[in-house]
Scaffold this active site. Structure first.
Site, PDB file in Angstrom:
ATOM      1  N   LEU A 199      11.422 -20.526  -3.737  1.00  0.00           N
ATOM      2  CA  LEU A 199      10.407 -19.617  -3.189  1.00  0.00           C
ATOM      3  C   LEU A 199       9.153 -19.748  -4.034  1.00  0.00           C
ATOM      4  CD1 LEU A 199       9.455 -17.114  -1.451  1.00  0.00           C
ATOM      5  CD2 LEU A 199      10.360 -15.690  -3.309  1.00  0.00           C
TER       6      LEU A 199
ATOM      7  N   HIS B 189       3.543   3.453  -9.010  1.00  0.00           N
ATOM      8  CA  HIS B 189       3.406   2.027  -9.290  1.00  0.00           C
ATOM      9  C   HIS B 189       4.714   1.454  -9.843  1.00  0.00           C
ATOM     10  CE1 HIS B 189      -0.732   2.109  -8.236  1.00  0.00           C
ATOM     11  NE2 HIS B 189      -1.129   2.813  -9.291  1.00  0.00           N
TER      12      HIS B 189
ATOM     13  N   ASP C 273       0.830  -1.207   0.000  1.00  0.00           N
ATOM     14  CA  ASP C 273       0.000   0.000   0.000  1.00  0.00           C
ATOM     15  C   ASP C 273       0.868   1.263   0.000  1.00  0.00           C
ATOM     16  OD1 ASP C 273      -2.344   1.467   0.038  1.00  0.00           O
ATOM     17  OD2 ASP C 273      -2.571   1.370   2.214  1.00  0.00           O
TER      18      ASP C 273
END
Length: 228
Positions: free
Chosen positions: A117, A23, A6
């Site tokens: 991962l 962004h 956020d």
């Protein structure tokens, strides 16, 4: 670990930049977060990349976000694959269009055997919608006579969620100083440690990742029980 990324817009606003620049900077933070996860031995990392509510944003911002996701998929995917990252998508990626969804599924298939991962991207994702879909799937089995209602317990319900093949998060992190889950992994986060950082996502660093792990290590995981 799961992360609500956020603050991209406010980061850009503070600097007098267009939202898309926030962004883009957030995309760089994603790469730092993935590297930190690998370096610290984190096996599962879920990123809230686009919520079901984000469709309420302006058409231009959605177009910019979609374009950035496509850019990173096409130009950073090789690096992820070489690092041993397995990519998983949850949510409703088909809402971004058939072509982009096909690229995402191809990337999932190509990395399916990687084990260093597992990176789970939540795209057009909503926790309530996921829970409702799980309930519908089980109801269909009951209707078809292949499942008895009394057989539905927490485990059976969880097996119908999109995250059925990954463990629940131990930690849920949210950046930007906000302190809410915003419809993210509502079922899965029942016993997660919630950590809220007063830093915008584009500024999230390896040091912040280490701080999150230190917070987690200092907490006692009781799962409703008393300390021994």
């Amino acid at each position: 670990m799961a992360v609500i990324m956020d603050g991209n817009g406010r980061w850009a606003q503070q600097r007098g930049l267009p939202t898309v620049q926030g962004h883009r900077a957030g995309g760089e933070a994603v790469q730092r977060c993935v590297r930190a996860a690998i370096q610290n031995g984190v096996k599962y990392l879920t990123l809230y990349a686009f919520s079901s509510e984000n469709w309420r944003r302006s058409g231009d911002e959605i177009k910019d976000l979609t374009g950035l996701m496509q850019f990173y998929l096409r130009h950073r995917f090789k690096e992820l694959d070489e690092q041993g990252v397995r990519l998983r998508i949850i949510g409703e990626p088909e809402r971004f269009g058939a072509a982009f969804c096909k690229e995402l599924r191809r990337a999932e298939d190509k990395t399916a055997q990687n084990t260093r991962l597992t990176l789970i991207l939540a795209l057009s994702y909503g926790g309530r919608a996921e829970i409702a879909a799980s309930a519908r799937a089980l109801a269909e089995q009951v209707k078809a006579g292949t499942l008895q209602p009394e057989a539905i317990d927490e485990g059976r319900f969880a097996s119908a969620l999109q995250t059925h093949d990954v463990p629940d998060p131990d930690i849920v992190v949210r950046t930007s100083g906000e302190a809410r889950l915003s419809n993210f992994l509502l079922w899965q986060s029942a016993y997660a440690e919630l950590i809220f950082l007063d830093v915008f996502w584009p500024d999230f660093s390896e040091a912040d990742f280490a701080e999150v792990l230190q917070h987690y290590k200092s907490r006692q995981r009781r799962f409703g029980g008393r300390p021994s």
